[in-house]
Write a protein that holds these residues in place. Structure first.
Motif, short mmCIF file in Angstrom:
data_model
loop_
_atom_site.label_atom_id
_atom_site.label_comp_id
_atom_site.label_asym_id
_atom_site.label_seq_id
_atom_site.Cartn_x
_atom_site.Cartn_y
_atom_site.Cartn_z
N UNK A 395 79.05 50.84 74.52
CA UNK A 395 78.40 51.16 73.61
C UNK A 395 77.14 51.49 73.73
N UNK A 396 76.08 50.72 74.39
CA UNK A 396 74.72 50.96 74.73
C UNK A 396 74.49 52.00 75.47
N UNK A 397 75.35 52.25 76.47
CA UNK A 397 75.10 53.62 77.36
C UNK A 397 75.60 54.60 76.48
N UNK A 398 76.76 54.73 75.62
CA UNK A 398 77.04 56.00 74.99
C UNK A 398 76.00 56.39 74.08
N UNK A 399 75.22 55.32 73.25
CA UNK A 399 74.04 55.65 72.60
C UNK A 399 73.03 56.32 73.23
N UNK A 400 72.79 55.64 74.56
CA UNK A 400 71.52 56.11 75.30
C UNK A 400 71.80 57.23 75.88
N UNK A 401 73.07 57.63 76.46
CA UNK A 401 73.64 58.90 77.16
C UNK A 401 74.17 60.07 76.41
N UNK A 402 74.80 59.69 75.52
CA UNK A 402 75.30 60.57 74.58
C UNK A 402 75.08 60.92 73.03
N UNK A 403 73.93 59.69 72.84
CA UNK A 403 73.35 59.69 71.44
C UNK A 403 74.62 59.27 70.40
N UNK A 404 75.49 58.63 70.97
CA UNK A 404 76.54 58.50 69.76
C UNK A 404 76.69 56.77 69.67
N UNK A 405 76.97 56.49 68.42
CA UNK A 405 76.82 54.96 67.97
C UNK A 405 78.49 54.77 68.02
N UNK A 406 78.87 54.09 68.67
CA UNK A 406 80.47 53.37 68.84
C UNK A 406 80.42 52.29 67.99
N UNK A 407 81.58 52.12 67.06
CA UNK A 407 81.98 50.98 66.37
C UNK A 407 83.28 50.45 66.77
N UNK A 408 82.99 49.27 67.14
CA UNK A 408 84.24 48.24 67.62
C UNK A 408 84.94 47.50 66.35
#
Length: 408
Positions: A395-408
């Protein structure tokens, strides 16, 4: 096969827990008896074949040792230099090397007759490992974790709670690993007669740096045997990330007397070597005492501990283990750093080239391999410790690399 060249390094630590000028026992008087008792029980356990047999059995049957040594063929080809092998600690039960030490220490707690366990955690992997062994042995478990780390490692917080642990949010100060250690120490002082503190890295007062190292030596012992079987010689370079330094000292220690094997520990460079924006202790740090040990740490001219920063919660800490400080002083191990951006790039590259998603902590070691492998000959060998898997960091990497917020 190359013959090992003995450097005749002294056996460390000494009887008082010193690695040269580093280490020791800088704790409140109320803990001295518990530490002496722990040291005595550990020395007896180390010499007890029954203890070692039970530890080895559980490491094999429950934890999943030995871990493979994997030749990263596609990545080696892409880098265009030295052959790269990965020691796959990420394949262990709970997803990281931390369970080696947690299992050893819970067996010690059992010998001590203490069934309440406390621990600190940053990235959450040590917390998960501790909660796991407590569930396995039926012990009460309390984990202290900084509020900031709980937010960026929410998956591991949930895992600890599913395993039956009580996770206590620490809001003081920077609300990261240093503060979590402080709270665990306060708990231990208060409840020392009934409680064992499973410290998670090669830090703190003696006997913890020695004990944690010894429980993680299995990494280097296996890696040494495996590379000799595969290549019929030792590697030219070992690489591992270094926060407190447990996975790295576990890999390095069995190779320390082999002078032809170079070793590099990789600290957290954060946003660059800017005050309060990194956690690379050998880049502008100084000698001092923190949380039970004398070592190299980040502090200002008045001795006040500086703020730290890293994309990886497990490396976001102001001090380094005392044995690493000694190895740096001896010139036996080189300590470099990788920035957040370099670690994120390594995280993405290893995922896409080898199908292995590394922990952000391990990604610092992977970043170092990316730098040095192309400068080495194709007949040379790098052995890097993949200390943990990256599920917790997706989730942290997706936010920093892709600019996406993942919800689990």
């Amino acid at each position: 096969m190359t013959a090992a060249s003995n450097l005749l390094l002294p056996v460390m630590p000494d009887t008082h827990g010193h690695f040269g000028q580093y280490g020791g026992m800088f704790v409140p008087e109320t803990l001295m008896s518990a530490l002496s008792e722990l040291t005595d029980h550990y020395e007896k356990a180390k010499a007890d074949p029954a203890f070692q047999k039970e530890l080895d059995r559980l490491l094999h049957e429950y934890v999943g040792r030995p871990t493979p040594l994997y030749f990263a063929e596609r990545w080696t080809e892409k880098l265009g230099g030295a052959k790269v092998y990965l020691k796959r600690e990420d394949l262990l039960h709970t997803g990281a090397h931390k369970i080696n030490n947690a299992l050893g220490q819970i067996l010690l707690a059992q010998r001590l007759g203490k069934k309440r366990i406390i621990a600190e955690t940053g990235a959450g992997q040590h917390g998960v490992a501790t909660a796991t062994v407590c569930a396995r042995f039926g012990f009460e478990c309390v984990i202290y974790m900084g509020k900031v780390d709980m937010e960026r490692q929410a998956l591991n917080v949930a895992r600890m709670r599913f395993l039956g642990a009580k996770v206590v949010a620490v809001t003081a100060g920077q609300a990261t690993l240093k503060e979590a250690v402080n709270e665990a120490m306060r708990d231990w002082v208060t409840n020392v007669r009934t409680t064992h503190y499973i410290l998670g890295s090669a830090l703190g007062s003696h006997p913890f740096p020695m004990m944690v190292r010894d429980f993680h030596r299995v990494i280097g012992v296996e890696a040494r045997r495996q590379i000799l079987e595969r290549e019929e010689r030792l590697p030219d370079l070992l690489v591992a990330c270094v926060g407190g330094g447990s996975n790295s000292i576990g890999l390095f220690h069995p190779f320390l007397n082999d002078k032809d094997v170079r070793m590099t520990g990789v600290e957290a460079g954060g946003d660059g070597i800017i005050p309060e924006r990194h956690a690379a202790r050998f880049q502008g740090g100084r000698l001092g005492v923190l949380q039970g040990t004398k070592t190299w740490l980040l502090a200002n001219a008045d001795g006040q501990i500086e703020l730290t920063h890293s994309v990886s919660a497990g490396l976001d800490y102001a001090a380094i283990g005392p044995e690493h400080a000694w190895l740096h002083e001896q010139g036996r191990v080189t300590y470099n750093y990788a920035t957040d951006q370099e670690a994120l790039a390594a995280f993405q590259e290893l995922s896409q080239v080898e199908g292995i998603i590394p922990a952000l902590e391990s990604s610092h070691a992977i970043a170092e391999v990316r730098k040095v492998a192309p400068t080495m000959r194709k007949d040379q060998i790098i052995l890097a410790n993949l200390s943990g898997r990256g599920d917790k960091d997706v989730a942290q990497a997706a936010r920093m690399i892709f600019g996406e917020e993942l919800k689990f």
